[in-house]
Design a protein around this motif. Structure first.
Motif, short mmCIF file in Angstrom:
data_model
loop_
_atom_site.label_atom_id
_atom_site.label_comp_id
_atom_site.label_asym_id
_atom_site.label_seq_id
_atom_site.Cartn_x
_atom_site.Cartn_y
_atom_site.Cartn_z
N GLU A 150 15.81 4.86 -14.05
CA GLU A 150 16.43 5.65 -12.72
C GLU A 150 17.29 5.12 -11.97
O GLU A 150 18.11 6.36 -11.02
CB GLU A 150 15.33 5.71 -12.00
CG GLU A 150 14.18 4.98 -10.95
CD GLU A 150 12.72 3.99 -12.19
OE1 GLU A 150 12.59 3.79 -12.07
OE2 GLU A 150 13.19 4.10 -13.41
N LEU A 186 14.97 8.54 -16.29
CA LEU A 186 13.83 8.96 -15.50
C LEU A 186 12.76 7.88 -15.22
O LEU A 186 12.65 6.88 -15.67
CB LEU A 186 13.28 9.86 -16.68
CG LEU A 186 13.42 10.79 -16.40
CD1 LEU A 186 13.53 12.15 -18.33
CD2 LEU A 186 14.05 12.50 -15.56
N ALA A 245 7.58 9.83 -15.83
CA ALA A 245 8.41 10.55 -14.71
C ALA A 245 7.44 11.90 -14.00
O ALA A 245 6.57 12.14 -14.72
CB ALA A 245 9.28 11.43 -15.48
N ARG A 246 7.78 12.39 -13.31
CA ARG A 246 7.36 13.41 -12.42
C ARG A 246 7.94 14.25 -12.21
O ARG A 246 8.79 13.92 -10.86
CB ARG A 246 6.38 12.48 -10.69
CG ARG A 246 6.11 11.35 -11.15
CD ARG A 246 5.14 10.76 -10.54
NE ARG A 246 3.79 10.14 -10.36
CZ ARG A 246 2.31 10.01 -11.14
NH1 ARG A 246 2.42 11.74 -10.97
NH2 ARG A 246 1.63 9.12 -11.51
N LEU A 247 7.78 15.36 -12.42
CA LEU A 247 8.88 17.21 -12.05
C LEU A 247 8.17 18.30 -11.16
O LEU A 247 7.17 18.39 -12.37
CB LEU A 247 8.98 17.36 -14.04
CG LEU A 247 10.02 15.22 -14.81
CD1 LEU A 247 11.17 16.54 -15.47
CD2 LEU A 247 11.71 15.84 -13.05
N GLU A 248 8.33 18.70 -11.24
CA GLU A 248 7.76 20.18 -10.02
C GLU A 248 7.49 21.36 -11.87
O GLU A 248 9.09 21.92 -12.84
CB GLU A 248 9.33 20.49 -9.10
CG GLU A 248 9.01 22.21 -8.75
CD GLU A 248 9.35 21.98 -7.72
OE1 GLU A 248 9.11 23.58 -7.30
OE2 GLU A 248 9.81 21.58 -7.67
N HIS A 306 15.07 21.81 -15.14
CA HIS A 306 15.23 20.83 -14.72
C HIS A 306 16.27 19.81 -15.84
O HIS A 306 16.53 20.23 -17.27
CB HIS A 306 14.41 19.38 -14.55
CG HIS A 306 13.55 19.53 -14.21
ND1 HIS A 306 12.85 19.34 -12.97
CD2 HIS A 306 12.13 20.80 -14.24
CE1 HIS A 306 11.61 19.70 -12.19
NE2 HIS A 306 11.17 19.83 -12.72
N LEU A 329 17.61 17.18 -16.79
CA LEU A 329 17.35 15.58 -17.68
C LEU A 329 19.19 15.40 -18.27
O LEU A 329 19.91 15.63 -18.59
CB LEU A 329 16.35 15.83 -18.53
CG LEU A 329 15.59 16.15 -18.56
CD1 LEU A 329 14.69 16.65 -19.17
CD2 LEU A 329 14.80 16.09 -17.39
N VAL A 362 5.59 12.43 -18.67
CA VAL A 362 6.04 13.00 -18.14
C VAL A 362 5.24 13.81 -17.03
O VAL A 362 4.38 14.55 -18.40
CB VAL A 362 7.42 14.35 -17.98
CG1 VAL A 362 7.98 14.92 -17.51
CG2 VAL A 362 8.61 13.66 -18.60
N VAL A 412 4.10 16.40 -14.59
CA VAL A 412 4.69 17.98 -14.41
C VAL A 412 2.97 18.71 -13.52
O VAL A 412 2.54 19.13 -13.54
CB VAL A 412 5.49 19.14 -15.77
CG1 VAL A 412 5.03 20.57 -14.86
CG2 VAL A 412 6.38 18.36 -16.78
#
Length: 402
Positions: free
Chosen positions: A68, A297, A301-304, A309, A311, A399, A401
């Protein structure tokens, strides 16, 4: 001319220094004498540069780049983000008094020594290339393949790409008078002697075939336009494109040039495959790196949820340029192409992006699979070996989400 190499733009030519032309060649430094190891600082034995926890994961005397941290960076890996692989500790070398000595039965005459100034005054070339530890990805043997291996538990951060500047090893061998009888070289570093299991193995050294040495190997004194930092080999190091990192000896002190085959513990015991289906002494010494990929990442990874997104990632191969990268979010059942962009170099990596909208909240795993110009593709599983070298399988990136 080998396509990997580019003549340095400010190279003043034989017998003339860059200073005389208004250039910016590295200065000869006199920081400390000899091979004095750096003191242990901040609980990080033997590494000179700062290792912020958000940038590096520290493994003993080694430091792994967190992927990251490369997000938003350009093609080259900055020195402050470049991983560190040390067998012992980073030495401080006095470039003004040290000599690079070539010697052995493969030379016409006795030892030939080059000063740091000699290297700076020879015609310079640059090469953009990755350096990667042979054990990069080792922890995935356990986490993905349920196989027990030994060694530093790298994830995928023991790799970096830099623009290296220096003198072709072939040019030094010519000046030293290498004969047609030479078959092998033994470059050796100036770091402290390495002790494993109570046995002193001596200074890090590893045989290099003459054919490879004459092809594309560089004796580098600059990294990304600046003198090599101590952790990365000051005053000079080898850069052996496409091969496992141990071949790119740091703090280069001498090179034996031999008319007979050469061996060291770094070619007979270490850096070769051992395990089921392999000969009792192991497979051949490791050379080329396989095809690999990584997402820029956090892990995990932490994604909305509920939006797209973009990447980012990078892929590389010791066999040549990566020509395709595909991404999967369903454990490899289906794949979609990533978009390759930016610079490409024969021994570097390629950057890519992939637009992803998570199908749902919860836990997911993203897979990136690259193919290079030779047709080699990342496999589903890496070939097992007890020391955990050469992990080239597709890594499953977790990941969350929400």
């Amino acid at each position: 001319m080998n396509p990997l190499f580019t003549p340095a733009k400010d190279d003043p030519g034989p017998g003339r220094t860059a200073a005389a032309e208004g250039g910016t060649r590295p200065r000869v430094t006199t920081t400390t004498d000899g091979t004095t190891p750096l003191p242990v600082a901040g609980g990080r034995p033997g590494i000179r540069k700062s290792l912020p926890p958000g940038t590096f994961a520290v493994h003993g005397t080694n430091a792994e780049t967190r992927w990251e941290a490369l997000r938003g960076e350009d093609y080259l890996t900055p020195e402050h983000l470049f991983f560190v692989r040390n067998h012992t500790t980073t030495p401080l070398i006095d470039a003004a008094t040290r000599r690079l000595t070539l010697w052995g039965t493969g030379l016409r005459a006795g030892p030939v020594a080059f000063t740091y100034r000699d290297l700076l005054e020879m015609p310079a070339e640059t090469a953009t290339a990755f350096i990667e530890c042979a054990g990069n990805g080792r922890r995935f043997y356990g986490e993905q393949q349920n196989q027990k291996v030994s060694g530093t538990r790298w994830r995928l951060g023991a790799v970096g790409v830099a623009c290296w500047r220096g003198v072709r090893l072939a040019a030094l061998l010519e000046r030293a008078g290498m004969t047609a009888a030479a078959v092998a070289l033994m470059p050796r570093g100036l770091d402290a002697e390495y002790v494993e299991g109570g046995e002193n193995l001596g200074r890090v050294r590893r045989p290099l075939p003459v054919a490879k040495a004459l092809d594309d190997v560089l004796v580098a004194y600059e990294m990304n336009g600046r003198p090599l930092p101590p952790d990365h080999g000051h005053p000079a190091r080898l850069v052996v494109p496409g091969w496992v990192g141990v071949a790119s000896i740091k703090w280069l002190g001498d090179i034996e040039v031999s008319a007979e085959p050469l061996e060291s513990p770094w070619s007979t015991r270490l850096y070769r495959m051992h395990g089921p289906g392999l000969p009792p002494g192991g497979g051949p010494p490791l050379t080329r790196i396989g095809v690999k990929s990584a997402f820029e990442l956090t892990w995990p990874a932490r994604l909305e949820a509920g939006r797209e997104h973009l990447l980012h990632g990078r892929s590389w191969s010791g066999n040549g340029q990566v020509v395709r990268v595909d991404v999967s979010d369903d454990e490899g059942v289906s794949w979609r192409p990533a978009r390759l962009h930016g610079e490409r170099h024969p021994s570097g990596w390629v950057r890519w992006t992939f637009a992803w909208t998570p199908p749902s909240a919860g836990n997911h795993r993203l897979l990136a699979r690259a193919a290079d110009e030779t047709g080699a593709v990342q496999p589903v599983r890496a070939a097992y070996n007890a020391l955990g070298y050469g992990f080239d399988a597709v890594a499953r990136h977790p990941v969350v989400v929400a």
